[in-house]
Design an enzyme around this catalytic site. Structure first.
Site, PDB file in Angstrom:
ATOM      1  N   LYS A 196       0.849  -1.183   0.000  1.00 28.78           N
ATOM      2  CA  LYS A 196       0.000   0.000   0.000  1.00 28.78           C
ATOM      3  C   LYS A 196       0.889   1.238   0.000  1.00 28.78           C
ATOM      4  O   LYS A 196       1.745   1.392   0.872  1.00 28.78           O
ATOM      5  CB  LYS A 196      -0.900  -0.004   1.233  1.00 28.78           C
ATOM      6  CG  LYS A 196      -1.710   1.275   1.347  1.00 28.78           C
ATOM      7  CD  LYS A 196      -2.829   1.139   2.346  1.00 28.78           C
ATOM      8  CE  LYS A 196      -3.555   2.467   2.493  1.00 28.78           C
ATOM      9  NZ  LYS A 196      -4.652   2.374   3.446  1.00 28.78           N
ATOM     10  N   LYS A 250      -2.350  -1.420  -3.706  1.00 29.43           N
ATOM     11  CA  LYS A 250      -3.202  -0.228  -3.619  1.00 29.43           C
ATOM     12  C   LYS A 250      -2.343   1.019  -3.692  1.00 29.43           C
ATOM     13  O   LYS A 250      -1.363   1.086  -2.968  1.00 29.43           O
ATOM     14  CB  LYS A 250      -3.947  -0.294  -2.298  1.00 29.43           C
ATOM     15  CG  LYS A 250      -4.829   0.879  -2.006  1.00 29.43           C
ATOM     16  CD  LYS A 250      -5.474   0.650  -0.686  1.00 29.43           C
ATOM     17  CE  LYS A 250      -6.323   1.860  -0.356  1.00 29.43           C
ATOM     18  NZ  LYS A 250      -6.796   1.804   0.991  1.00 29.43           N
TER      19      LYS A 250
HETATM   20  C1  PBG Z   1      -6.939   3.771   5.322  1.00 27.40           C
HETATM   21  C2  PBG Z   1      -7.568   3.518   4.000  1.00 27.40           C
HETATM   22  C3  PBG Z   1      -7.480   4.379   2.922  1.00 27.40           C
HETATM   23  C4  PBG Z   1      -8.227   3.805   1.886  1.00 27.40           C
HETATM   24  C5  PBG Z   1      -8.756   2.603   2.365  1.00 27.40           C
HETATM   25  N1  PBG Z   1      -8.325   2.429   3.679  1.00 27.40           N
HETATM   26  C6  PBG Z   1      -6.848   5.711   2.762  1.00 27.40           C
HETATM   27  C7  PBG Z   1      -5.560   6.014   3.363  1.00 27.40           C
HETATM   28  O1  PBG Z   1      -4.716   5.153   3.577  1.00 27.40           O
HETATM   29  O2  PBG Z   1      -5.346   7.189   3.646  1.00 27.40           O
HETATM   30  C8  PBG Z   1      -8.399   4.407   0.538  1.00 27.40           C
HETATM   31  C9  PBG Z   1      -9.518   3.912  -0.293  1.00 27.40           C
HETATM   32  C10 PBG Z   1      -9.790   4.733  -1.492  1.00 27.40           C
HETATM   33  O3  PBG Z   1      -9.109   5.731  -1.782  1.00 27.40           O
HETATM   34  O4  PBG Z   1     -10.734   4.359  -2.199  1.00 27.40           O
HETATM   35  N2  PBG Z   1      -6.980   2.830   6.256  1.00 27.40           N
END
Ligand code: PBG
Length: 326
Positions: A196, A250
């Site tokens: 991520k 991601k």
């Molecule tokens: C954080 C989390 C995020 C997303 C899912 N879980 C954002 C981040 O890490 O700041 C993003 C999902 C999206 O942008 O659709 N736990």
């Protein structure tokens, strides 16, 4: 060599194109990301995610039935809670009667055959918008893992099928696996957000869960550097050793090289998350008439399959399923 070889021969007709098609995209490849809210009545639009609403529990039940009817295997829940419930440590994440446990039960009651996936992270619940608890300005690793263990156990207890730690703390997969085993949740799966990245593509999501204005600083001390590819191998290897059943990349489309590297290297299901900013870009361009929205939606989803992904988490899931089902 040309002219004996003409690659256009198999492209000449619909039937021959279908015959040689390498990859397929089906509704069973889709996970529907939904935003559930304790204030929406019954739904409220998210400005930065046109076509996505924050759902009340009642609206979520309807969505779950829709998912089942469309053949979408699973839903991923993201909570938007009343800001008055947020605090420094994200204690609402550990409320066994909180919004997420209620949402899990709501989906399971409405559509028992739809899988439920829950984010394990504290950002929807903290006043500062970080995924963990702070020690000064730093997101403390081990103290955060203690909270994540409890959060995951509460989700499993409520009937969640797949806990999905999205926080990027070190060691949390093994710690959560041990706790699940210890509590008898042998069959609760772990989908690790293993690769991520600290990305600008999450912008609309933070608007959706109400952490956009809250977030102080950035998440670079725990999420990966967009400049790094090799490092994803170490992240995923560790998470598999610690007991992850599936891993996630991601954002999605800008990181297809990471999806491909992982699917080529590890015999583990790799999922990709087509995140909020990716969705919003397609929607915005389509709204301006600059691209054909449906066509680009399906092409982007097929690209994940081409890179080897087992499934894609996407806000497009119901629309894509309808397009695929004709
Ligand atoms: C954080 C989390 C995020 C997303 C899912 N879980 C954002 C981040 O890490 O700041 C993003 C999902 C999206 O942008 O659709 N736990």
């Amino acid at each position: 060599m040309y002219p004996s070889t003409r690659l256009r021969r198999t492209r000449q007709a619909d039937w021959s194109r279908r015959l040689v098609q390498e990859k397929t995209l089906q509704t069973s490849d889709l996970v529907w990301s939904v935003v559930v809210s304790d204030t929406a009545d019954p739904r409220e639009p998210v400005a930065a995610l046109p076509g996505v609403d924050r759902l009340s529990l009642k609206a979520l039940a309807e969505a779950a039935k829709e998912a089942e009817a469309l053949g979408i295997p699973a839903m991923a829940i993201f909570p938007h809670i009343d800001p008055s419930k947020k605090d420094e440590t994200g204690s609402e994440a550990l409320n066994a009667d909180g919004l997420v446990p209620q949402a899990i039960k709501t989906i399971k009651d409405a559509a028992p055959n739809v899988g439920v996936i829950c984010d394990v992270a504290l950002d929807p619940f903290t006043t500062h918008g970080h995924d963990g608890v702070l020690d000064g300005d730093y997101v403390a690793n081990d103290a955060t893992v203690e909270s994540l263990i409890e959060q995951a156990l509460i989700q499993a207890e409520a009937g969640c099928d797949v806990v999905a730690p999205s926080d990027m703390m070190d060691g949390r997969i093994g710690a959560i696996r041990d706790a699940l085993e210890g509590a008898g949740h042998h069959n609760t799966m772990i989908l690790s957000y293993a690769a991520k990245y600290a990305s600008g593509f999450y912008g609309p999501y933070r608007d959706a869960i109400g952490s956009a204005t809250a977030l102080k600083g950035d998440k670079k001390t725990y999420q990966m550097d967009p400049a790094n590819a090799e490092e994803c191998l170490r992240e995923v290897e560790l998470d598999i050793q610690e007991g992850a059943d599936m891993v996630m990349v991601k954002p999605g489309l800008p990181y297809l090289d990471i999806v491909k590297t992982l699917t080529d290297t590890f015999p583990v299901p790799v999922l990709a998350f087509q995140v909020s900013g990716e969705y919003a870009m397609v929607q915005a361009a389509a709204a301006n008439g600059w691209i054909d929205g449906d066509r680009v939606m399906l092409e982007s989803l097929m690209s994940f399959k081409r890179a080897g992904a087992a499934a894609v988490i996407t806000y497009f899931a119901p629309r894509a399923a309808k397009a695929l089902n004709g």
